[in-house]
Design a protein around this motif. Structure first.
Motif, PDB file in Angstrom:
ATOM      1  N   ALA A   1       8.988  -7.474   2.282  1.00 49.60           N
ATOM      2  CA  ALA A   1       8.751  -8.916   2.212  1.00 49.60           C
ATOM      3  C   ALA A   1       8.377  -9.468   3.587  1.00 49.60           C
ATOM      4  O   ALA A   1       7.421 -10.239   3.722  1.00 49.60           O
ATOM      5  CB  ALA A   1       9.987  -9.619   1.666  1.00 49.60           C
TER       6      ALA A   1
ATOM      7  N   GLU B   1      -1.288 -22.101   8.260  1.00 52.61           N
ATOM      8  CA  GLU B   1      -2.379 -21.625   9.100  1.00 52.61           C
ATOM      9  C   GLU B   1      -3.498 -22.652   9.159  1.00 52.61           C
ATOM     10  O   GLU B   1      -4.062 -22.913  10.218  1.00 52.61           O
ATOM     11  CB  GLU B   1      -2.927 -20.303   8.551  1.00 52.61           C
TER      12      GLU B   1
ATOM     13  N   THR C   1      -3.531 -13.792  -8.366  1.00 52.27           N
ATOM     14  CA  THR C   1      -2.111 -13.549  -8.156  1.00 52.27           C
ATOM     15  C   THR C   1      -1.387 -14.892  -8.249  1.00 52.27           C
ATOM     16  O   THR C   1      -1.982 -15.954  -8.048  1.00 52.27           O
ATOM     17  CB  THR C   1      -1.846 -12.936  -6.775  1.00 52.27           C
TER      18      THR C   1
ATOM     19  N   LYS D   1       9.616 -11.903  11.348  1.00 51.06           N
ATOM     20  CA  LYS D   1       8.243 -11.951  10.843  1.00 51.06           C
ATOM     21  C   LYS D   1       7.243 -12.053  11.984  1.00 51.06           C
ATOM     22  O   LYS D   1       6.252 -11.320  12.022  1.00 51.06           O
ATOM     23  CB  LYS D   1       8.085 -13.153   9.909  1.00 51.06           C
TER      24      LYS D   1
ATOM     25  N   ASP E   1      12.165 -17.172  17.694  1.00 53.72           N
ATOM     26  CA  ASP E   1      11.762 -15.827  17.327  1.00 53.72           C
ATOM     27  C   ASP E   1      12.231 -15.421  15.934  1.00 53.72           C
ATOM     28  O   ASP E   1      13.413 -15.208  15.707  1.00 53.72           O
ATOM     29  CB  ASP E   1      12.331 -14.839  18.344  1.00 53.72           C
ATOM     30  N   THR E   2      11.298 -15.270  15.042  1.00 53.04           N
ATOM     31  CA  THR E   2      11.659 -14.722  13.740  1.00 53.04           C
ATOM     32  C   THR E   2      11.169 -13.279  13.692  1.00 53.04           C
ATOM     33  O   THR E   2      10.242 -12.897  14.403  1.00 53.04           O
ATOM     34  CB  THR E   2      11.017 -15.515  12.593  1.00 53.04           C
TER      35      THR E   2
ATOM     36  N   ILE F   1      -0.132 -11.460   6.022  1.00 50.11           N
ATOM     37  CA  ILE F   1      -0.953 -12.571   5.546  1.00 50.11           C
ATOM     38  C   ILE F   1      -1.706 -13.215   6.708  1.00 50.11           C
ATOM     39  O   ILE F   1      -2.905 -13.470   6.628  1.00 50.11           O
ATOM     40  CB  ILE F   1      -0.085 -13.635   4.846  1.00 50.11           C
ATOM     41  N   ARG F   2      -0.995 -13.445   7.801  1.00 49.97           N
ATOM     42  CA  ARG F   2      -1.623 -14.093   8.951  1.00 49.97           C
ATOM     43  C   ARG F   2      -2.734 -13.224   9.522  1.00 49.97           C
ATOM     44  O   ARG F   2      -3.780 -13.734   9.934  1.00 49.97           O
ATOM     45  CB  ARG F   2      -0.571 -14.402   9.999  1.00 49.97           C
TER      46      ARG F   2
ATOM     47  N   ARG G   1      -8.033 -17.493  17.036  1.00 53.28           N
ATOM     48  CA  ARG G   1      -8.226 -16.728  15.800  1.00 53.28           C
ATOM     49  C   ARG G   1      -9.324 -15.683  15.974  1.00 53.28           C
ATOM     50  O   ARG G   1      -9.261 -14.597  15.426  1.00 53.28           O
ATOM     51  CB  ARG G   1      -8.595 -17.669  14.656  1.00 53.28           C
ATOM     52  N   LEU G   2     -10.346 -16.077  16.719  1.00 49.82           N
ATOM     53  CA  LEU G   2     -11.482 -15.178  16.893  1.00 49.82           C
ATOM     54  C   LEU G   2     -11.164 -14.053  17.875  1.00 49.82           C
ATOM     55  O   LEU G   2     -11.619 -12.912  17.718  1.00 49.82           O
ATOM     56  CB  LEU G   2     -12.683 -15.983  17.404  1.00 49.82           C
TER      57      LEU G   2
ATOM     58  N   GLU H   1       4.969 -17.225   0.708  1.00 52.07           N
ATOM     59  CA  GLU H   1       3.679 -16.594   0.986  1.00 52.07           C
ATOM     60  C   GLU H   1       2.538 -17.602   0.850  1.00 52.07           C
ATOM     61  O   GLU H   1       1.578 -17.591   1.624  1.00 52.07           O
ATOM     62  CB  GLU H   1       3.459 -15.391   0.063  1.00 52.07           C
TER      63      GLU H   1
ATOM     64  N   ILE I   1       2.481 -20.063   3.939  1.00 57.07           N
ATOM     65  CA  ILE I   1       1.977 -19.541   5.208  1.00 57.07           C
ATOM     66  C   ILE I   1       0.514 -19.903   5.401  1.00 57.07           C
ATOM     67  O   ILE I   1       0.093 -20.369   6.456  1.00 57.07           O
ATOM     68  CB  ILE I   1       2.150 -18.009   5.279  1.00 57.07           C
TER      69      ILE I   1
ATOM     70  N   SER J   1      -8.312  -8.246 -12.000  1.00 54.14           N
ATOM     71  CA  SER J   1      -7.126  -9.046 -11.679  1.00 54.14           C
ATOM     72  C   SER J   1      -7.184  -9.749 -10.327  1.00 54.14           C
ATOM     73  O   SER J   1      -6.469  -9.423  -9.401  1.00 54.14           O
ATOM     74  CB  SER J   1      -5.875  -8.154 -11.702  1.00 54.14           C
TER      75      SER J   1
ATOM     76  N   PRO K   1      -6.334  -8.172  -3.851  1.00 48.42           N
ATOM     77  CA  PRO K   1      -5.182  -8.340  -4.746  1.00 48.42           C
ATOM     78  C   PRO K   1      -4.954  -7.115  -5.638  1.00 48.42           C
ATOM     79  O   PRO K   1      -5.895  -6.621  -6.247  1.00 48.42           O
ATOM     80  CB  PRO K   1      -5.566  -9.559  -5.576  1.00 48.42           C
ATOM     81  N   PHE K   2      -3.753  -6.650  -5.679  1.00 51.35           N
ATOM     82  CA  PHE K   2      -3.323  -5.505  -6.497  1.00 51.35           C
ATOM     83  C   PHE K   2      -3.907  -4.171  -6.011  1.00 51.35           C
ATOM     84  O   PHE K   2      -3.523  -3.126  -6.503  1.00 51.35           O
ATOM     85  CB  PHE K   2      -3.674  -5.685  -7.981  1.00 51.35           C
TER      86      PHE K   2
ATOM     87  N   GLU L   1      -5.671 -13.592   7.355  1.00 51.04           N
ATOM     88  CA  GLU L   1      -6.352 -14.860   7.579  1.00 51.04           C
ATOM     89  C   GLU L   1      -7.298 -14.752   8.770  1.00 51.04           C
ATOM     90  O   GLU L   1      -8.415 -15.234   8.747  1.00 51.04           O
ATOM     91  CB  GLU L   1      -5.324 -15.966   7.838  1.00 51.04           C
TER      92      GLU L   1
ATOM     93  N   PHE M   1      13.246 -21.657  11.300  1.00 52.22           N
ATOM     94  CA  PHE M   1      14.646 -21.985  11.009  1.00 52.22           C
ATOM     95  C   PHE M   1      14.871 -23.464  10.739  1.00 52.22           C
ATOM     96  O   PHE M   1      15.961 -23.855  10.335  1.00 52.22           O
ATOM     97  CB  PHE M   1      15.588 -21.529  12.132  1.00 52.22           C
TER      98      PHE M   1
ATOM     99  N   SER N   1      15.900 -20.931  18.731  1.00 55.62           N
ATOM    100  CA  SER N   1      15.539 -19.756  17.927  1.00 55.62           C
ATOM    101  C   SER N   1      14.085 -19.714  17.490  1.00 55.62           C
ATOM    102  O   SER N   1      13.768 -19.870  16.336  1.00 55.62           O
ATOM    103  CB  SER N   1      16.417 -19.694  16.673  1.00 55.62           C
TER     104      SER N   1
ATOM    105  N   ASN O   1      -7.370  -8.096   2.544  1.00 52.55           N
ATOM    106  CA  ASN O   1      -6.481  -7.918   1.411  1.00 52.55           C
ATOM    107  C   ASN O   1      -7.211  -8.039   0.086  1.00 52.55           C
ATOM    108  O   ASN O   1      -7.903  -9.018  -0.177  1.00 52.55           O
ATOM    109  CB  ASN O   1      -5.345  -8.944   1.471  1.00 52.55           C
TER     110      ASN O   1
ATOM    111  N   ARG P   1       4.949  -8.250   4.577  1.00 51.19           N
ATOM    112  CA  ARG P   1       3.906  -8.955   3.833  1.00 51.19           C
ATOM    113  C   ARG P   1       3.612 -10.328   4.451  1.00 51.19           C
ATOM    114  O   ARG P   1       2.459 -10.728   4.581  1.00 51.19           O
ATOM    115  CB  ARG P   1       4.295  -9.096   2.368  1.00 51.19           C
ATOM    116  N   GLU P   2       4.667 -11.034   4.823  1.00 46.88           N
ATOM    117  CA  GLU P   2       4.458 -12.343   5.453  1.00 46.88           C
ATOM    118  C   GLU P   2       3.680 -12.196   6.755  1.00 46.88           C
ATOM    119  O   GLU P   2       2.834 -13.018   7.084  1.00 46.88           O
ATOM    120  CB  GLU P   2       5.803 -13.037   5.692  1.00 46.88           C
TER     121      GLU P   2
END
Lengths: 224, 224
Positions: free
Chosen positions: B50, A61, A12, B14, B11-12, B57-58, B158-159, A54, A57, A9, B69-70, B61, A70, B9, B67, B53-54
DNA sequence: GAGATCAATATTGTCGACAATATTATTAAT
DNA sequence: ATTAATAATATTGTCGACAATATTGATCTC
């Protein structure tokens, strides 16, 4: 009867959504600079907002989308300076790739390179503009794959969609806009040869030429 | 009375979650190779799945998380080949940075560089291992900021966490493991000088030395 | 009529619940 | 006892609803 964990699988919905959204952007279906309304796009792609978010994002990136907290998410704008950065960075990356991969070349990989170039020429002859874009990128993939350097390859994979974006916009503007048929002759010749420095020097020229070509339409389209 | 859109704003939750999770990884609080249970981590950070998870992801990356999947998300493992790639890629990036920024150096930026080095020396003298790691990275930030190249800077950003990850693990293994006091003397001297080629050549040595230092502990810890 | 102040609407951020998949435990067969 | 099949559990993927913030529109003041 079920195939069970034979096929583990890998697909996704998020990933497919990512792909489809990228497609929409690269097709020019979503216009540069415009705001992306999550509800609207989610409905269009027939997924939930959470799934769409998702997927977005990752595109943020990469740089294809720009997210303001926001405020919303926007399609990347066409910008002369950005394009120059893409090309100068790309030049540096590809020089790295050739440096790392130079000694790894063999008959098989060089034959592969040859094939990619022939496919590119074919698509150009066929007047298949979109195909030519993909074929050119695939030709340049070669050196990154050769390098065997996963970070370098990743970096290229991240940069590529942005290039493709500009190519597609260019193509959309004046519709005869792909690469020229003989544009890679020297590139291929040097890649097969045994003078790395000469190859690296040519890359600068090659990229500069590509930049000029892609950049040209920005004047006519957006004045800023 | 409300500040309104004065402060838009930025700042989230996430983003803060992203920061905190990265912190947890870089501190070694979450052990390399181990699986991350979303429910568990979300509870620990006091956020919903949720949101977590967001944030993840970063980090996926970047490469700090992996990650499947499943299957789940795992903390990156320590690996000799990966570390070598990080360093060789970093060498290429930093050479690019110096090439782009070389002509942009002036008295102010060079004084800035000087200050960063002094701060590094200070933290080393103070036996502040974590501070020394941050100070060394901040010293190397200099050339990327100087380059004025946003893609290059992004790539470095990123590195960097991956480097920091290995540094932190190294430091955790034998706890006297930071950079040496005089390790950047030549680096600074050449950066102030007027011979770009010499600088570029030194970068290779400098990085090679850094790799050796960081790599050393991998043998004792993980045999594979 | 221009600008500010406040209410109404729209949009994004966050959450908890359900569905799909994988992992573990149990049972059955040889 | 070992392996295969199956049930039970745990974990991830996806969704719809609610909360927080921004944007738009209306009202008021000068």
């Amino acid at each position: 009867m079920k195939s069970q964990n034979q096929t583990p699988s890998t697909d996704t919905l998020k990933d497919r959504t990512h792909e489809r959204l990228q497609e929409l952007i690269l097709t020019g279906d979503l216009v540069p600079g415009s705001k992306l309304l999550e509800t609207q796009v989610a409905a269009r792609l027939d997924v939930s907002r959470a799934t769409l978010r998702e997927a977005m994002i990752r595109l943020s990136e990469i740089g294809l989308l720009v997210n303001l907290p926001f405020r919303g998410t926007y399609i990347r704008k066409l910008d002369r300076v950005d394009l120059q950065e893409i090309y100068s960075f790309r030049t540096g990356l590809e020089k790295m790739a050739f440096q790392f991969g130079w000694d790894k070349r063999d008959l098989i990989s060089l034959a592969d390179l040859q094939m990619r170039n022939e496919r590119l020429c074919q698509t150009i002859s066929d007047n298949d503009a979109f195909g030519a874009i993909m074929a050119e990128l695939h030709l340049h993939d070669w050196c990154y794959e050769l390098s065997g350097h996963s970070l370098l390859l990743q970096s290229w994979e991240r940069l590529k969609p942005n290039l493709q974006f500009y190519f597609a916009m260019h193509q959309k503007a004046h519709d005869r806009a792909g690469p020229l048929r003989e544009s890679h002759d020297e590139y291929i010749r040097l890649a097969k040869g045994d003078n790395l420095d000469e190859m690296l020097r040519h890359l600068e020229d090659h990229m500069q030429q590509g930049l000029q070509n892609t950049q040209s339409f920005l004047d006519t389209t957006s004045p800023g």
